[in-house]
Design a protein around this motif. Structure first.
Motif, PDB file in Angstrom:
ATOM      1  N   ASN A  22      36.090  16.534  54.460  1.00 14.75           N
ATOM      2  CA  ASN A  22      35.329  17.110  53.362  1.00 14.75           C
ATOM      3  C   ASN A  22      35.846  16.620  52.013  1.00 14.75           C
ATOM      4  OD1 ASN A  22      34.115  18.708  51.452  1.00 14.75           O
ATOM      5  ND2 ASN A  22      34.102  20.507  52.776  1.00 14.75           N
TER       6      ASN A  22
ATOM      7  N   ASN B 229      34.563  16.998  49.073  1.00 13.21           N
ATOM      8  CA  ASN B 229      34.487  18.003  48.007  1.00 13.21           C
ATOM      9  C   ASN B 229      35.790  18.770  47.886  1.00 13.21           C
ATOM     10  OD1 ASN B 229      32.052  17.978  46.597  1.00 13.21           O
ATOM     11  ND2 ASN B 229      30.961  18.817  48.347  1.00 13.21           N
ATOM     12  N   LEU B 230      36.386  19.020  49.047  1.00 14.39           N
ATOM     13  CA  LEU B 230      37.639  19.765  49.083  1.00 14.39           C
ATOM     14  C   LEU B 230      38.737  18.965  48.389  1.00 14.39           C
ATOM     15  CD1 LEU B 230      38.160  22.463  50.557  1.00 14.39           C
ATOM     16  CD2 LEU B 230      39.406  21.147  52.233  1.00 14.39           C
TER      17      LEU B 230
ATOM     18  N   GLN C 241      38.354  19.277  44.692  1.00  8.18           N
ATOM     19  CA  GLN C 241      38.833  20.573  44.197  1.00  8.18           C
ATOM     20  C   GLN C 241      40.363  20.615  44.139  1.00  8.18           C
ATOM     21  OE1 GLN C 241      37.070  23.737  46.508  1.00  8.18           O
ATOM     22  NE2 GLN C 241      35.012  23.090  45.924  1.00  8.18           N
ATOM     23  N   LYS C 242      40.986  20.020  45.143  1.00  8.81           N
ATOM     24  CA  LYS C 242      42.443  20.033  45.159  1.00  8.81           C
ATOM     25  C   LYS C 242      43.016  19.169  44.044  1.00  8.81           C
ATOM     26  CE  LYS C 242      43.371  21.261  49.914  1.00  8.81           C
ATOM     27  NZ  LYS C 242      43.474  20.719  51.270  1.00  8.81           N
TER      28      LYS C 242
END
Lengths: 440, 348
Positions: free
Chosen positions: B227, B229-230, B233-234
């Motif tokens: 993923n 997107n993850l 974000q991180k």
């Protein structure tokens, strides 16, 4: 320890002050350890509650905004010259006209100062690419509108929606933004004139999937989940109940039935992907059933739900007191009559509860569906048991993996919808149990 | 009573199951499998194609390149997919597998490029890295003073004084991912050569220097799942961390993250399209020629896919992050699609 306790029980009153103090100290210690145990228990529960609240809170916080979408009200003049110059009134001709041009004219009339080709394109990018199809469908269904100027609300592009909801920062340099300063200027003017507004996102609940976040909906997945679960219930429930009745009421107790019992319990713990592999090998490769079909998904999930239902049903049958059976047999009923007329109706609430919990479990599965092709992008809302379909958790997974930022809130919204279904199904299970439960 | 209904339901289910068992024949919907990197582009095209109204919207499954090839080469017939997406060229072994199962004619359609970026938060510094530096940061073993040792670097400035004094922390795809394959090949392998470490691996008995592609497992490289997107974000949460993912995610989040320059070239659309940016790969769609005419719409779908309004520079696939082919190559591809010229297996 034990001999001290023994002494006290024998001569509690003759104990010296020293002994009594020791006793009191011990008692205090025991109370303290009980208090500590309670405290640990409360702490464990609180941690669980905090995590649950955090999880639900973050999902709701992120997802709730997806239930609102952004639309812009346009004055579109449905020019006969563009739509149907020959005046045929043929729905095919009407539907295939250049509605982008009509929308462009409508936007142009709002902003006559926009002239360069580049700016015009930037302006049109603010409107959803699905808007022309929406307008086409509207005009096709209402051909009497041709020639008139109507007010038509079109969806904006997902970026506009993100900007309105504050997910796009205005204060970053222009080249790092997906919307340029000119587009934001247009946006501000539309907001000021009241043409651009937020409204309930019906698309989210009524349409199928799409790669354009503003057009993407859950309905296709909801219908897919429904068809899948109908198959699952239709197969797992009767099979599960029959197996439970046989094992509980008729089967002799011997090695073979013991083995079956152990295996049913083991089956309940088998990882779900294994059922998917089984489905691929048996249903797709051997029986040649179609890929991505709810029928196959339902069969696979039925295999998975079967042990859960059998175990719950057996427990429900066991809970029926033997006196009921003995009374029925005493009155001359055959064993089959005893089961059908007495045991089964009395254990039905428990069986239904088990079945619904099994279904709720199946509703949340993605892993077994991966192998049989239900993890797929499907736009059309499925029309039957063999049309390609996907299910709610798969939809969540696909959206979570999409690069567009607007899918972040959509993902959370989809999780909320799935949770609503799960809570609803569990509520039915509780209701059935409470309503039909018999105390003996 | 209830038992009777149960029997009836069971019977009905059995009939239903057998009725459909033999009915897999006719299919009026294109079925596509393949790479998760090509998936966003194929789905966007499928949707646009469906909206044209003449054919049903194709069903697109994301199975990964290898998994897609296996299904695609499973045979000819409507129970096998018609098209498959691939984030690398078809392998010789896959062509052989196809041929063995009767899939003789495969049409190869190159749809564009995908860049792989090495990105961090906007709050961190913009790095200018060489492939050798990235290799040194991520390889399981590196060469220090002529000897092969377990990667000792924990800070970027230990690799090169010009790099910041921050911990090496890279989030990237797991080995099952096509992005990881491409990264290994384009960065790790060439980085290893640039760092002049290949000889050391060979000297250590590793004939093909496979150790070059081995990524360290001491915590500096974090497998962040598929993923992307993850990962983004991180990165936003941790300004010292770097992430490895597809260009489309950088483009979509350009307000939050930035891509490091690699060999002095920024990961930008033009640089990837022209081939200046060194970490990019071609994306393909393969067509099973035998299905054209059996499943309606395949030719039309590929025409839509390769049209200017889809895979062109201003097409809707460019909006989804696809990097367009140069016009000369695109027109060649269009001719291939128009004639459905199959691949020549002898060329492999």
């Amino acid at each position: 320890m034990t001999d001290i306790a023994g002494k006290y029980t024998v001569e509690p009153f003759s104990a010296s002050t020293e002994k009594r103090e020791k006793f009191n100290r011990l008692l205090k210690k025991r109370y303290a350890s009980e208090a500590r145990f309670k405290m640990w228990g409360i702490a464990a529960v609180s941690v669980a509650v905090v995590f649950l609240v955090l999880l639900l809170g973050s999902i709701i916080l992120q997802g709730s905004s997806a239930f609102v979408t952004t639309k812009v009200e346009l004055e579109v003049s449905l020019d006969r010259e563009i739509i149907d110059p020959q005046g045929t009134n043929d729905p095919m001709v009407i539907a295939s006209a250049d509605y982008n041009k009509i929308l462009r004219n409508a936007m142009q009339s709002l902003f006559p100062e926009v002239e360069s080709r580049r700016e015009r394109r930037d302006m049109m990018d603010l409107i959803s690419s699905g808007a022309a199809f929406e307008l086409a469908a509207h005009v096709r269904d209402n051909p009497e509108l041709i020639g008139q100027t109507i007010k038509f609300d079109v969806l904006t592009d997902d970026l506009v929606d993100m900007l309105r909801k504050g997910y796009i920062e205005r204060n970053v340099p222009e080249e790092d933004r997906k919307l340029n300063d000119f587009q934001i200027g247009i946006f501000d003017k539309l907001v000021a004139s009241g043409a651009l507004y937020g409204t309930f996102n019906t698309e989210l609940l009524t349409t199928g999937d799409s790669r354009e976040p503003e057009n993407a909906g859950l309905w296709g997945a909801v219908v897919g989940s429904f068809f899948t679960l109908v198959v699952t219930l239709g197969i797992a429930f009767p099979l599960g109940v029959m197996a439970a009745i046989y094992l509980e009421e008729f089967a002799p107790k011997n090695r073979i039935t013991d083995m079956i019992e152990v295996n049913i319990n083991n089956l309940a713990a088998v990882p779900s992907i294994v059922f998917g592999l089984l489905g691929l090998a048996v249903f797709l490769n051997f029986f040649g059933m179609p890929r991505s079909a709810p029928l196959v998904g339902g069969l696979v999930l039925a295999l998975q739900a079967l042990p859960i239902i059998i175990i719950a049903s057996r427990a429900a049958i066991k809970a029926v007191p033997p006196s009921i059976r003995e009374a029925a047999l005493g009155m001359g009923a055959s064993p089959l009559q005893t089961v059908l007329h007495h045991t089964l109706p009395l254990s039905m609430p428990g069986m239904l509860t088990g079945a619904i919990l099994g279904m709720a479990h199946a509703l949340g599965e993605t892993a077994p569906l991966l192998m049989i092709g239900m993890v797929a992008f499907i736009v059309d809302v499925p029309g039957g048991f063999t049309s390609p379909a996907t299910v709610l958790p798969v939809q969540i997974y696909l959206w979570a993996d999409s690069p567009e930022r607007a899918f972040v809130e959509k993902t959370s919204a989809a999780i909320m919808v799935l949770l609503v279904f799960l809570v609803f199904m569990n509520a039915i299970a509780i209701y059935l149990r409470k309503k039909f439960e018999r105390k003996w | 009573m209830a038992l009777k209904t149960s029997f009836a339901a069971l019977g009905a289910a059995a009939v239903l199951a057998t009725a459909f068992a033999g009915q897999a024949a006719a299919r009026d919907q294109i079925h596509i499998v393949g790479s998760s990197t090509v998936f966003p582009f194929t789905t966007a095209t499928a949707e646009a194609f469906g909206k044209l109204g003449s054919f049903k919207t194709p069903v697109v499954e994301s199975t990964g390149t290898g998994g897609g090839m296996k299904l695609f080469c499973g045979g000819v017939g409507t129970d096998t997919p018609d098209l498959t997406g691939a984030s690398r060229r078809i392998k010789k072994s896959e062509i052989e597998l196809c041929a063995k199962n009767g899939v003789a004619e495969i049409v190869e359609v190159k749809i564009g490029f995908d860049g792989i970026v090495f990105a961090n938060s906007k709050e961190g510094p913009v790095l200018d890295l060489t492939k050798a530096q990235i290799w040194k940061a991520l390889s399981a073993q590196v060469v220090v003073d002529g000897a092969l040792v377990d990667n000792p670097y924990t800070m970027w400035n230990e690799i090169d004084g010009g790099l910041p004094a921050t911990k090496i922390e890279v989030l990237g795809p797991p080995p099952t991912s096509g992005t990881r394959d491409a990264f290994s090949e384009l960065v790790m392998e060439t980085g290893c050569e640039e760092a002049e470490a290949v000889e050391a691996f060979k000297a250590a008995g590793d004939e093909k220097a496979k150790g070059c592609m081995k990524i360290r497992e001491d915590g500096a490289y974090i497998e962040a799942g598929e993923n992307d997107n993850l990962i983004v974000q991180k990165l936003v949460a941790n300004k010292d961390a770097f992430g490895i993912f597809g260009y489309s995610f950088l483009e979509e989040n350009a307000d939050k993250i930035q891509g490091a320059k690699i060999e002095g070239v920024e990961p930008e659309y033009d640089n990837i399209s022209s081939g200046k940016y060194g970490v990019s790969r071609s994306l393909f769609v393969y067509v099973k020629k035998a299905h054209i005419g059996t499943v309606p719409g395949i030719q039309e779908f590929m025409t839509e896919y390769t049209s200017g309004k889809a895979m062109g520079e201003d097409g809707y696939l460019a909006d989804k992050g696809l990097i367009a082919l140069p016009e000369s190559e695109a027109s060649k591809i269009r001719t291939t699609v128009a004639n459905m010229t199959p691949l020549d297996p002898a060329a492999f």
